[in-house]
Design a protein around this motif. Structure first.
Motif, PDB file in Angstrom:
ATOM      1  N   ALA A  78     -13.052   0.232   2.352  1.00 31.03           N
ATOM      2  CA  ALA A  78     -13.636   1.050   3.646  1.00 31.03           C
ATOM      3  C   ALA A  78     -13.722   0.052   5.064  1.00 31.03           C
ATOM      4  O   ALA A  78     -13.943   0.597   6.132  1.00 31.03           O
ATOM      5  CB  ALA A  78     -15.409   1.058   3.087  1.00 31.03           C
ATOM      6  N   ASN A  79     -13.378  -0.994   4.675  1.00 29.74           N
ATOM      7  CA  ASN A  79     -13.065  -1.915   6.052  1.00 29.74           C
ATOM      8  C   ASN A  79     -11.616  -2.021   6.308  1.00 29.74           C
ATOM      9  O   ASN A  79     -11.375  -2.759   7.376  1.00 29.74           O
ATOM     10  CB  ASN A  79     -13.688  -3.253   5.668  1.00 29.74           C
ATOM     11  N   TRP A  80     -11.039  -1.286   5.772  1.00 27.89           N
ATOM     12  CA  TRP A  80      -9.254  -1.508   6.384  1.00 27.89           C
ATOM     13  C   TRP A  80      -9.218  -0.607   7.376  1.00 27.89           C
ATOM     14  O   TRP A  80      -9.818   0.213   8.120  1.00 27.89           O
ATOM     15  CB  TRP A  80      -8.613  -0.564   5.243  1.00 27.89           C
ATOM     16  N   ARG A 107      -4.578   0.922   5.921  1.00 24.19           N
ATOM     17  CA  ARG A 107      -4.744   2.237   5.281  1.00 24.19           C
ATOM     18  C   ARG A 107      -3.236   3.130   5.179  1.00 24.19           C
ATOM     19  O   ARG A 107      -3.079   3.572   3.904  1.00 24.19           O
ATOM     20  CB  ARG A 107      -5.742   2.878   5.830  1.00 24.19           C
ATOM     21  N   ALA A 108      -2.563   3.150   6.218  1.00 20.80           N
ATOM     22  CA  ALA A 108      -1.408   3.898   6.144  1.00 20.80           C
ATOM     23  C   ALA A 108      -0.387   3.255   5.267  1.00 20.80           C
ATOM     24  O   ALA A 108       0.262   3.822   4.627  1.00 20.80           O
ATOM     25  CB  ALA A 108      -0.955   3.963   7.529  1.00 20.80           C
ATOM     26  N   TYR A 150       1.601   6.377  -2.831  1.00 20.15           N
ATOM     27  CA  TYR A 150       2.686   7.371  -2.934  1.00 20.15           C
ATOM     28  C   TYR A 150       3.843   7.160  -3.576  1.00 20.15           C
ATOM     29  O   TYR A 150       4.380   7.792  -4.599  1.00 20.15           O
ATOM     30  CB  TYR A 150       2.819   7.890  -1.559  1.00 20.15           C
ATOM     31  N   LEU A 151       4.447   5.753  -3.057  1.00 18.51           N
ATOM     32  CA  LEU A 151       5.927   5.494  -3.879  1.00 18.51           C
ATOM     33  C   LEU A 151       5.411   5.167  -5.256  1.00 18.51           C
ATOM     34  O   LEU A 151       6.340   5.341  -6.201  1.00 18.51           O
ATOM     35  CB  LEU A 151       6.356   4.234  -3.161  1.00 18.51           C
ATOM     36  N   LYS A 152       4.204   4.790  -5.738  1.00 13.05           N
ATOM     37  CA  LYS A 152       4.069   4.068  -7.017  1.00 13.05           C
ATOM     38  C   LYS A 152       3.923   5.587  -7.938  1.00 13.05           C
ATOM     39  O   LYS A 152       4.426   5.457  -8.990  1.00 13.05           O
ATOM     40  CB  LYS A 152       2.846   3.436  -7.078  1.00 13.05           C
ATOM     41  N   ARG A 156       9.379  -5.042   2.507  1.00 12.36           N
ATOM     42  CA  ARG A 156       9.584  -4.250   3.712  1.00 12.36           C
ATOM     43  C   ARG A 156       8.588  -3.792   4.073  1.00 12.36           C
ATOM     44  O   ARG A 156       7.893  -3.764   5.490  1.00 12.36           O
ATOM     45  CB  ARG A 156      10.702  -3.422   3.852  1.00 12.36           C
ATOM     46  N   LEU A 157       7.704  -3.017   3.217  1.00 10.37           N
ATOM     47  CA  LEU A 157       6.474  -2.338   3.761  1.00 10.37           C
ATOM     48  C   LEU A 157       5.391  -3.327   4.041  1.00 10.37           C
ATOM     49  O   LEU A 157       4.540  -3.047   4.923  1.00 10.37           O
ATOM     50  CB  LEU A 157       6.016  -1.613   2.422  1.00 10.37           C
ATOM     51  N   LEU A 158       5.340  -4.507   3.261  1.00 11.61           N
ATOM     52  CA  LEU A 158       4.328  -5.583   3.464  1.00 11.61           C
ATOM     53  C   LEU A 158       4.858  -6.565   4.369  1.00 11.61           C
ATOM     54  O   LEU A 158       3.928  -7.351   4.833  1.00 11.61           O
ATOM     55  CB  LEU A 158       4.182  -6.328   2.161  1.00 11.61           C
TER      56      LEU A 158
END
Length: 233
Positions: free
Chosen positions: A202-204, A209-210, A217-219, A231-233
């Motif tokens: 809730a605090n992201w 969040r994106a 989604y990839l998972k 790369r995402l992280l």
């Protein structure tokens, strides 16, 4: 979470800077042995320092007490218990010796002369801790108006509970450690709780969040190489 020590060793307690006015025993946690001693005193209706004497405790517990020119010791014979207190000691020292031996009577069994050293050591440590709790019970201590300075507090407790300065000082230092540990535990709990709240979804932020939605989604698609995730992280 800065902590500070009061300006001289004459002061007794550590406190967080933001909680200087915390009551002395707010964070004090009694041990199981201390709770056992308090329960015993409640059962015997021992509620004030005036009740703390060899005569009173021995009578209530039906233990014969005598004094001789020999080291203090507890003796059991045919299920009957007695305690010899070394009469060469001062009155306060005799009281402290009595409490030490009383612990052996109430909590221990066996002949230390033929007992393995580790068991003897445990019994002696237990008796020493019992002595502190029984000599200056926390329930009675909480009712007193205590001086602020450590040396004054020790002198006050020595007279109030008729114990040696050494024992009063040891008890106060024990309480000091417990209070400090309680404060540290409390502060750490608050810190970890704040960290949990920080990582609550809730605090992201929108960016976080994106990213997390993309990872989810990839998972669900059934596979993501480690280099993609990095790369995402």
């Amino acid at each position: 979470m800065g902590f500070s020590l009061t300006q001289t060793s004459e002061h007794i307690f550590y406190f967080p800077k933001k909680a200087r006015c915390i009551h002395l025993f707010t964070h004090y946690q009694p041990t199981s042995l201390e709770q056992w001693v308090e329960a015993l005193y409640n059962q015997l209706d021992i509620t004030s320092p005036a009740h703390l004497s060899m005569t009173n405790l021995a009578a209530k517990l039906q233990i014969w007490v005598y004094t001789m020119d020999m080291n203090s010791m507890a003796i059991e014979k045919n299920g009957l218990f007695s305690i010899n207190v070394d009469r060469r000691l001062s009155v306060k020292e005799q009281w402290e010796d009595f409490l030490h031996e009383l612990c052996h009577v109430l909590r221990h069994s066996g002949n230390q002369m033929v007992m393995p050293d580790r068991y003897v050591d445990w019994q002696e440590q237990d008796a020493s801790a019992f002595q502190l709790y029984a000599a200056i019970p926390i329930s009675m201590l909480k009712k007193l108006s205590l001086p602020e300075q450590k040396n004054e507090m020790v002198a006050f407790l020595s007279e109030e509970f008729q114990v040696t300065y050494r024992l009063a000082n040891e008890r106060i230092e024990q309480i000091q450690r417990r209070v400090l540990q309680g404060i540290l535990d409390h502060e750490y709990h608050q810190f970890t709780q704040s960290q949990v709240r920080t990582y609550d979804s809730a605090n992201w932020s929108d960016a976080t969040r994106a990213i997390m939605n993309k990872l989810e989604y990839l998972k669900r698609k059934g596979g993501m190489a480690d280099h993609q995730a990095s790369r995402l992280l």
